[in-house]
Design an enzyme around this catalytic site. Structure first.
Site, PDB file in Angstrom:
ATOM      1  CB  SER A 201     -49.566 -37.002 -74.733  1.00  0.00           C
ATOM      2  OG  SER A 201     -50.277 -37.651 -75.728  1.00  0.00           O
TER       3      SER A 201
ATOM      4  NE  ARG B  59     -56.677 -46.976 -71.515  1.00  0.00           N
ATOM      5  CZ  ARG B  59     -55.998 -45.877 -71.251  1.00  0.00           C
ATOM      6  NH1 ARG B  59     -56.073 -44.857 -72.077  1.00  0.00           N
ATOM      7  NH2 ARG B  59     -55.256 -45.793 -70.170  1.00  0.00           N
TER       8      ARG B  59
ATOM      9  CG  ASP C  62     -43.905 -41.414 -78.391  1.00  0.00           C
ATOM     10  OD1 ASP C  62     -44.813 -42.025 -78.987  1.00  0.00           O
ATOM     11  OD2 ASP C  62     -44.083 -40.331 -77.802  1.00  0.00           O
TER      12      ASP C  62
ATOM     13  CG  HIS D 176     -47.294 -41.630 -76.251  1.00  0.00           C
ATOM     14  ND1 HIS D 176     -46.702 -40.459 -76.687  1.00  0.00           N
ATOM     15  CD2 HIS D 176     -48.494 -41.262 -75.734  1.00  0.00           C
ATOM     16  CE1 HIS D 176     -47.517 -39.438 -76.452  1.00  0.00           C
ATOM     17  NE2 HIS D 176     -48.604 -39.895 -75.865  1.00  0.00           N
ATOM     18  CG  ASP D 177     -47.855 -45.645 -71.432  1.00  0.00           C
ATOM     19  OD1 ASP D 177     -48.576 -44.659 -71.658  1.00  0.00           O
ATOM     20  OD2 ASP D 177     -48.293 -46.765 -71.095  1.00  0.00           O
TER      21      ASP D 177
END
Lengths: 386, 199
Positions: free
Chosen positions: A157, A227, A322, A355-356
């Site tokens: 990232s 968040r 992602d 993405h994680d």
């Protein structure tokens, strides 16, 4: 968590600090007269000092990438799946350096630190940093540790952007580059999400234009919202659906606005946890660094030209679901590297985790990443150091 | 090394820029880099092949040839190689066009369906041939566009391409004299070296 430490863990680790009093000239025009970086190391630096690997962290990351700080820790460092004995970054061969970036809120100098000129917290007066500034400060940490050239610089990232910057700014100091789930620049949609997160923080009445510390407040609601928004972009629609579906907390709808769906509960929990552990000004600063990164812009939009100084082989990895930094963004980078005649390999890992995925164990990701690192060790003739 | 790869290895000029479509485990590119200072990339979609390339230090890009080469500039390569992939493509003819757009010359190797063993198999057993070069059953084969040595030559002529060289190979053995006389009948693998139509 652990009663005993897993055999493939780097074990108990203690963060270290390095203080620098040589002023650091920043891309934004300001200068940081002195600063501290907090970092951890895993493995042993060999006699040739050529087995060091630098880990660059992402938006909300920090120096604690692997191992445990104490036996009471519930979870290991954020990239423990890939750093340790026998893992992709094998600490029996490599000496791993992982730091908290400047501007961070986990021990390195940042907005919550004391401004030496005013003797009060920097707060919003802390200079906005760029990826180039981070890499500059990381190079100084390398100097301090006696590392002339990293065997590899690795990051996911926002961390991947730092790896790119390393390859362009210090081509002679990086032998290999691993860029995971990254992008050579943010899209308008990426910037838009960051802006919503920033507005959430800045519009919190407790934010006080960034001087919340002096007001004795914490802009928790803003951070929480930021968040929650961010977290949605880290997961895929599929993984969220698989995890929560439309499950309710109780067995019936209650026709109100309290938490009803499990996904709401999860997001609120993520936001609450984050809002008590992360600094709002740091969050603003890190999202800006993301937004600003655009090496091609300095070369008339030509990414291949921007990458021309790089000399090292690259590994680029993306994940199919992602959508924050989608595979086409990695392809953009790969195409530019090919156009610039750089050595590059690219794998698109089939993962449902969005993405994680770059943080999570995955057999093929492990094979690709580990395979690359084994090739690096072979080329550098690295022996086991422990 | 496989016989067709050995022949291709000999054909590739020193220091050429090469794109290898369907590079497998990267054996050819690794040998070319070692022996001929060739710089190049392999495209592959098989995960094991990709990992093998990465482990041996061959530049490999996960990319499906059927998606085209639109990310590659015109004339970006001296040579585009494709071995044992032509028969598995959606549109081999279009891929050939793309190969000759991004490279001046291309080398293509594929199983020759007119090989006598295949003819016997089909002729006598009345079933789709299964052999060393075509190891799959008809229902699970990736080979959806089987062709012959003669078919491919005809395609090149139809497109007005120049065939610089055309050979056949027989497994891992040196080609038998018969395959020079009757390549379409006696060659197991067809290997073509083709350049663009003169413009």
């Amino acid at each position: 968590m652990p009663d005993t430490l897993p055999p493939d863990s780097v074990g108990l680790v203690t963060p270290q600090t390095a203080h620098f009093d040589t002023p650091l000239a920043l891309a934004g025009g300001k200068t940081l007269s002195d600063y501290t970086l907090v970092y951890e190391t895993y493995g042993t630096l060999n006699a040739e000092r050529n087995n060091a690997v630098l880990i660059c962290h992402a938006l909300s990351g920090h120096h604690h990438a692997a191992g445990f700080h104490g036996m009471e820790d519930r979870k290991p460092g954020w990239w423990d799946a890939y750093i340790g004995p026998g893992k992709a970054i094998d600490t029996e061969r490599y000496f791993v350096v992982s730091l908290n970036n400047l501007g961070g809120c986990h021990g390195s100098t940042g907005p919550a630190s004391t401004n030496p000129e005013t003797q009060r917290a920097w707060g919003p007066a802390f200079p906005v940093l760029t990826v180039a500034d981070w890499v500059h400060s990381q190079a100084r940490l390398a100097d301090r540790l006696g590392i002339e050239r990293f065997a590899a610089v690795v990051g996911g990232s926002l961390g991947g952007m730092q790896v790119l910057q390393w390859a362009m700014a210090y081509p002679e100091r990086i032998a290999n580059a691993v860029v995971i789930a990254a992008t050579p620049r943010l899209s308008a949609q990426n910037i838009a999400f960051n802006e919503v997160a920033r507005q959430a923080i800045r519009s919190d009445p407790d934010f006080h234009d960034g001087w919340y510390e002096e007001h004795g407040t914490v802009p928790k609601r803003g951070l929480k919202l930021a968040r929650m928004i961010g977290h949605i972009t880290y997961l895929s629609e599929h993984s969220m659906g698989a995890k929560f579906g439309r499950d309710l907390r109780t067995d019936q709808l209650n026709f109100g606005y309290d938490v009803e769906f499990q996904v709401e509960s999860y997001l609120r929990h993520q936001g609450d946890t984050f809002s008590t552990s992360f600094d709002a000004n740091t969050y603003l600063l890190m999202t800006k660094a993301l937004d600003y990164f655009d090496p091609a812009a300095l070369h008339g939009g030509d990414l291949a030209a921007a990458l021309a100084p790089a000399q090292c082989p690259f590994l680029v990895v993306s994940f199919t679901t992602d959508w924050r930094f989608a595979p086409p963004r990695s392809r953009e980078l790969v195409d530019a590297l090919m156009r610039a005649d750089k050595t590059v390999s690219y794998a698109s890992i089939d993962s449902p985790h969005g993405h994680d995925a770059f943080l999570l164990p995955h057999p093929r990701y492990e094979a690709v990443f580990g395979g690359f690192m084994r090739r690096v060790a072979r080329d550098l003739q690295l022996e086991e150091t422990t | 090394m496989r016989a067709d790869l050995k022949l291709i290895h000999d054909w590739v000029p020193q220091g050429a820029r090469v794109l290898d479509l369907g590079c497998g485990d990267g054996e050819l590119l690794a040998a070319l880099a070692r022996d001929k200072q060739v710089v190049g990339y392999g495209l592959e979609i098989d995960p094991d092949g990709i990992t093998a390339c990465i482990e041996r230090g061959v530049s490999v890009i996960e990319q499906d040839i059927d998606d085209g080469l639109s990310n590659v500039d015109d004339d970006a390569y001296d040579l585009v190689i494709m071995t044992q992939a032509l028969q598995a493509l959606q549109r081999p003819d279009r891929t050939l066009d793309e190969m000759l757009r991004v490279g001046r010359e291309c080398i293509i190797a594929f199983p020759n369906f007119a090989y006598w063993r295949h003819r016997l198999y089909l002729g006598f057993q009345g079933r789709m041939p299964v052999s060393k070069s075509l190891p799959h059953a008809w229902y699970d084969t990736p080979n959806i566009h089987l062709s012959t040595f003669r078919d491919f030559g005809q395609l090149c002529r139809d497109k007005g391409l120049t065939i610089v060289d055309q050979r056949v190979g027989n497994g891992d053995h040196e080609p038998h004299w018969s395959s020079r006389l009757w390549p379409n009948l006696c060659g197991e693998t067809a290997i073509f070296r083709v350049t663009r139509a003169s413009r």
